[in-house]
Write a protein that holds these residues in place. Structure first.
Motif, PDB file in Angstrom:
ATOM      1  N   ASN A 122       0.829  -1.209   0.000  1.00  0.00           N
ATOM      2  CA  ASN A 122       0.000   0.000   0.000  1.00  0.00           C
ATOM      3  C   ASN A 122       0.860   1.254   0.000  1.00  0.00           C
ATOM      4  N   GLU A 123       1.968   1.212   0.730  1.00  0.00           N
ATOM      5  CA  GLU A 123       2.867   2.368   0.758  1.00  0.00           C
ATOM      6  C   GLU A 123       3.553   2.559  -0.593  1.00  0.00           C
ATOM      7  N   LEU A 124       3.984   1.448  -1.195  1.00  0.00           N
ATOM      8  CA  LEU A 124       4.672   1.544  -2.486  1.00  0.00           C
ATOM      9  C   LEU A 124       3.727   1.935  -3.612  1.00  0.00           C
ATOM     10  N   ASN A 125       2.433   1.693  -3.425  1.00  0.00           N
ATOM     11  CA  ASN A 125       1.459   2.034  -4.464  1.00  0.00           C
ATOM     12  C   ASN A 125       0.981   3.474  -4.382  1.00  0.00           C
ATOM     13  N   LYS A 126       1.509   4.254  -3.453  1.00  0.00           N
ATOM     14  CA  LYS A 126       1.135   5.655  -3.367  1.00  0.00           C
ATOM     15  C   LYS A 126       1.647   6.420  -4.580  1.00  0.00           C
ATOM     16  N   ALA A 127       1.022   7.566  -4.851  1.00  0.00           N
ATOM     17  CA  ALA A 127       1.364   8.351  -6.042  1.00  0.00           C
ATOM     18  C   ALA A 127       2.814   8.806  -6.040  1.00  0.00           C
ATOM     19  N   SER A 128       3.376   9.020  -4.839  1.00  0.00           N
ATOM     20  CA  SER A 128       4.763   9.491  -4.765  1.00  0.00           C
ATOM     21  C   SER A 128       5.756   8.436  -5.230  1.00  0.00           C
ATOM     22  N   ASN A 129       5.316   7.178  -5.261  1.00  0.00           N
ATOM     23  CA  ASN A 129       6.190   6.096  -5.719  1.00  0.00           C
ATOM     24  C   ASN A 129       5.795   5.572  -7.088  1.00  0.00           C
ATOM     25  N   LYS A 130       4.914   6.284  -7.770  1.00  0.00           N
ATOM     26  CA  LYS A 130       4.507   5.912  -9.125  1.00  0.00           C
ATOM     27  C   LYS A 130       4.924   7.001 -10.102  1.00  0.00           C
ATOM     28  N   CYS A 131       4.784   6.690 -11.360  1.00  0.00           N
ATOM     29  CA  CYS A 131       5.142   7.647 -12.403  1.00  0.00           C
ATOM     30  C   CYS A 131       4.315   8.922 -12.241  1.00  0.00           C
ATOM     31  N   CYS A 165       2.157  12.259 -12.822  1.00  0.00           N
ATOM     32  CA  CYS A 165       1.040  12.569 -13.715  1.00  0.00           C
ATOM     33  C   CYS A 165       0.624  14.027 -13.514  1.00  0.00           C
ATOM     34  N   THR A 166      -0.042  14.561 -14.524  1.00  0.00           N
ATOM     35  CA  THR A 166      -0.603  15.905 -14.444  1.00  0.00           C
ATOM     36  C   THR A 166      -1.874  15.951 -15.262  1.00  0.00           C
ATOM     37  N   CYS A 167      -2.666  16.962 -15.027  1.00  0.00           N
ATOM     38  CA  CYS A 167      -3.942  17.104 -15.731  1.00  0.00           C
ATOM     39  C   CYS A 167      -3.776  18.114 -16.869  1.00  0.00           C
ATOM     40  N   ILE A 168      -4.030  17.682 -18.113  1.00  0.00           N
ATOM     41  CA  ILE A 168      -3.809  18.523 -19.290  1.00  0.00           C
ATOM     42  C   ILE A 168      -5.060  18.476 -20.170  1.00  0.00           C
ATOM     43  N   ASP A 219     -11.223  21.109 -25.127  1.00  0.00           N
ATOM     44  CA  ASP A 219     -12.642  21.222 -24.780  1.00  0.00           C
ATOM     45  C   ASP A 219     -12.853  21.674 -23.346  1.00  0.00           C
ATOM     46  N   GLY A 220     -11.798  22.084 -22.707  1.00  0.00           N
ATOM     47  CA  GLY A 220     -11.914  22.542 -21.340  1.00  0.00           C
ATOM     48  C   GLY A 220     -11.905  21.435 -20.307  1.00  0.00           C
ATOM     49  N   GLN A 221     -11.868  20.202 -20.767  1.00  0.00           N
ATOM     50  CA  GLN A 221     -11.822  19.063 -19.864  1.00  0.00           C
ATOM     51  C   GLN A 221     -10.389  18.537 -19.800  1.00  0.00           C
ATOM     52  N   CYS A 222      -9.822  18.523 -18.598  1.00  0.00           N
ATOM     53  CA  CYS A 222      -8.439  18.059 -18.468  1.00  0.00           C
ATOM     54  C   CYS A 222      -8.408  16.542 -18.316  1.00  0.00           C
ATOM     55  N   GLU A 223      -7.387  15.967 -18.849  1.00  0.00           N
ATOM     56  CA  GLU A 223      -7.180  14.532 -18.754  1.00  0.00           C
ATOM     57  C   GLU A 223      -5.833  14.264 -18.079  1.00  0.00           C
ATOM     58  N   GLU A 224      -5.816  13.195 -17.320  1.00  0.00           N
ATOM     59  CA  GLU A 224      -4.584  12.846 -16.608  1.00  0.00           C
ATOM     60  C   GLU A 224      -3.590  12.219 -17.580  1.00  0.00           C
TER      61      GLU A 224
END
Length: 699
Positions: free
Chosen positions: A56-65, A67-70, A75-80
């Motif tokens: 669970n700790e290793l699966n946190k976002a800080s230990n994954k690739c 990402c950002t919302c663009i 169309d004004g809708q951001c995608e990860e």
């Protein structure tokens, strides 16, 4: 008084009696047995719980690739969107990389404090003075040898060149035009070269370094821009007369190759052999300690390609002129998909925890054997026809079955809940290892049982062995295993202790499963036992030999020491069958027939004398005796397939009135049966002379 010439019970009768006795003992200790059975299950579940928490700790976002919302469609809708360009340096290693970055090729050079200088053990006069270490200006040294010194020196002159001007639009390509090196340790992959994010300088190797030759250049690493220091270092090439001189100097530069324990490292060495205008043959030395071959993980990359390119380019310029170059522009990793950080806790903690699990069987077997001695159960069973051979075979088989079922359930449960320690390693190797060890453990329990007579003391000692072996293995023995400089011979000596043998085997399983899980491969296979760094083969041999030796010694001591059988034997009892059987002069044979059985009884002189006295008293009808017994007998009928039992056999005794008489003898000799008969509490199976009404028995 008891009969010693009885017919032995059948093997299955003895097996039935021993089995019922063992089951009764285990039933009385049902709570202890339940705790024993639950212990491995609780440990396995604890490891699963820890593993889930770590995952669970290793699966946190800080230990994954990262990402950002663009807004990719406008169309004004951001995608990860995820990628290495949105990741920190920590996250970048987990990102999918379709086009890995290109890195300039580097030489592996020593750190400034380890570079070769003149010392007492390296007395070559062309090495720099040791004072350069105080200023950090020591050159990096390259050794050369071969059949043609003039050719070697010309090639060496072409190897290092002055640094060219940097192109700000492509800095990494510009760096590749010079000879670069790094003291940083490499990793098993090259997606991020440690030389450019280890806070260490990258060295530009040149014939001479000018003042202010250190520069700082910007590098884009993932989404982070860092400043990389590039520092000039002089490349010094030195000629040696032969390859043996090179080998000697390289070895003396190793910390174990000199009496002072210092590092005096050479960057590389070249043997040009018989190279000339028409032949190009080359041997290259490099420092292999940088590949991290400790057996605890994947091997690190080596910076050898640049050494090969460097000398090949020098030879090409020797043939075609300085304008010709064999360009080595970059090194890069293969593309990779997105990965996850993985850490197998069952392999990290398995050697300690599982050592305790397997050793839990030892005090169980030991206390069961000591309980038989403490309660005189074996003596009583032997009086009813139990032989030493069947006792050992049946008891050993019983403990072996119990141990095997225990270990089988342990491995099965660990596999079902998904512990990599069990699932990645070959089950046949695990079966052989556990089978040999539980046999060794049972044999050791039989051996130690001969030296204990109190079950509580044996229990305390047994559990001290359990937890002491695990703790010493995890916090002492393992450090010796991981120290590659520790002599292998002493490791084998320590493994002669069965607790360390068990720990070493579990340690090898753990290392194989950890590496297999880390690299996505299998754990230990039979072919791995041929590897010199794998100690499993030595462990299996040691435990097998120990099992046979300990079992033999345990049986021998059991026969010599009056531990469980009641009477000890001569230390040379196994030689008695080679001696001629001759009757003792102190005894005279007495032949008696009972039914179809013939008994030969050897009476001692005092027994014969007492019998003659009884016969004379019976003829005289003397009334001065309180008790006269003539050939007194008590027979118990056979049951459960056992033969009839003589509790008192042919006792002749006369006790005068007023005499205080004491009767001595081991358990089962017939003392109580005699008292019960003369006090009319028991049926007599032969003539009882008479006894006085003044006779009293106080038990």
């Amino acid at each position: 008084m008891a009969d010693s010439s009885r017919v032995s019970s059948s093997f299955w009768t003895q097996a039935n009696a021993l089995l019922r006795k063992n089951l009764t003992f285990q039933k009385r200790n049902i709570r202890t047995n339940i705790r024993l059975i639950l212990f491995p299950f609780v440990l396995c579940l604890l490891l699963v719980l820890i593993q889930n928490l770590v995952n669970n700790e290793l699966n946190k976002a800080s230990n994954k690739c990262g990402c950002t919302c663009i807004d990719t469609n406008g169309d004004g809708q951001c995608e990860e969107v995820c990628g290495i360009q949105y990741s920190t340096l920590t996250q970048a290693s987990t990102c999918p990389i379709e086009n890995p970055p290109e890195w300039p090729p580097l030489l592996q050079i020593p750190a400034p404090k380890y570079r070769a200088v003149r010392t007492d053990f390296a007395s070559y006069g062309d090495l720099p003075n040791e004072s350069c270490k105080s200023t950090g200006s020591c050159p990096t040294t390259v050794l050369m040898t071969g059949n043609n010194q003039s050719l070697g020196e010309r090639l060496a002159g072409n190897m290092f060149s002055n640094f060219s001007t940097l192109n700000s639009s492509d800095i990494l390509f510009s760096l590749a035009g010079g000879v670069l090196g790094s003291q940083s340790n490499t990793r098993f992959g090259n997606f991020l070269d440690p030389a450019f994010f280890s806070n260490l300088p990258v060295y530009s190797i040149q014939p001479q370094c000018s003042p202010n030759s250190t520069i700082s250049i910007p590098l884009q690493l993932a989404s982070t821009e860092v400043q990389q220091e590039v520092r000039c270092v002089q490349g010094l090439y030195l000629w040696r007369n032969s390859s043996s001189d090179v080998n000697d100097e390289l070895y003396r530069g190793y910390r174990k190759g000199n009496s002072e324990g210092k590092i005096n490292e050479i960057a590389a060495a070249y043997d040009f052999l018989n190279s000339d205008m028409n032949h190009y043959n080359m041997n290259i030395w490099y420092n292999s300690t940088y590949k991290n071959d400790s057996g605890n993980g994947p091997l690190a990359l080596m910076r050898v390609p640049r050494s090969v390119n460097l000398v090949s380019n020098a030879y090409l310029q020797f043939l075609l002129g300085p304008a010709t170059k064999m360009l080595f522009e970059f090194v890069k990793e293969m593309p990779k998909p997105e990965t996850q950080l993985r850490l197998d806790f069952s392999s990290l903690l398995g050697p300690l925890f599982f050592t305790w699990v397997i050793l839990q069987l030892f005090p169980v077997v030991l206390t069961s054997l000591v309980y038989e001695k403490q309660e005189n159960l074996r003596i009583m069973m032997k009086m009813h026809g139990l032989g030493d051979g069947p006792y050992w075979m049946i008891s050993y088989a019983y403990f072996l079955v119990i141990s095997f079922v225990y270990v089988f359930c342990f491995v099965l449960f660990g596999s079902l809940i998904g512990l990599k320690f069990f699932t990645l390693n070959d089950y046949s190797i695990q079966f052989v290892f556990y089978f040999i060890y539980i046999n060794l453990q049972i044999s050791l329990a039989f051996l130690l049982a001969a030296f204990f007579s109190n079950m509580k003391i044996a229990t305390v000692v047994g559990y001290i062995v359990v937890f002491g072996s695990g703790l010493l293995g995890g916090f002492l023995f393992q450090f010796f295993l991981q120290d590659v400089s520790f002599p292998k011979g002493w490791i084998i000596v320590m493994e002669l202790y069965p607790g360390f043998s068990l720990y070493r085997g579990l340690y090898e399983f753990a290392q194989s499963s950890f590496t297999g899980n880390y690299m996505g491969t299998n754990g230990m296979r039979w072919g791995d036992l041929k590897d010199g760094t794998n100690g499993m083969r030595d462990i299996l041999i040691i435990m097998l030999v120990q099992w046979l030796v300990v079992l033999f010694v345990a049986y021998y001591i059991d026969q010599v020491v009056s531990s469980g059988s009641g009477v000890g034997r001569s230390p040379l009892f196994f030689l008695q069958k080679f001696r001629k059987n001759s009757p003792s002069p102190l005894r005279k044979p007495s032949f008696r027939r009972q039914g179809s059985k013939v008994f030969v009884q050897m009476d001692k002189p005092d027994v014969v004398q007492e019998r003659e006295k009884i016969e004379q008293l019976l003829l005289e009808s003397s009334t001065s005796q309180a008790i006269i017994c003539d050939d007194l007998k008590k027979v118990y009928p056979g049951r459960d397939g056992n033969s009839e039992k003589f509790a008192v056999r042919g006792l002749s005794l006369a006790l005068p009135q007023g005499e205080c008489f004491g009767m001595l003898g081991p358990n089962g000799a017939g003392k109580t049966s005699f008292i019960n008969m003369v006090s009319t509490k028991m049926v007599v199976h032969s003539n009882l002379g008479f006894f006085s009404s003044k006779f009293q028995y106080k038990g």
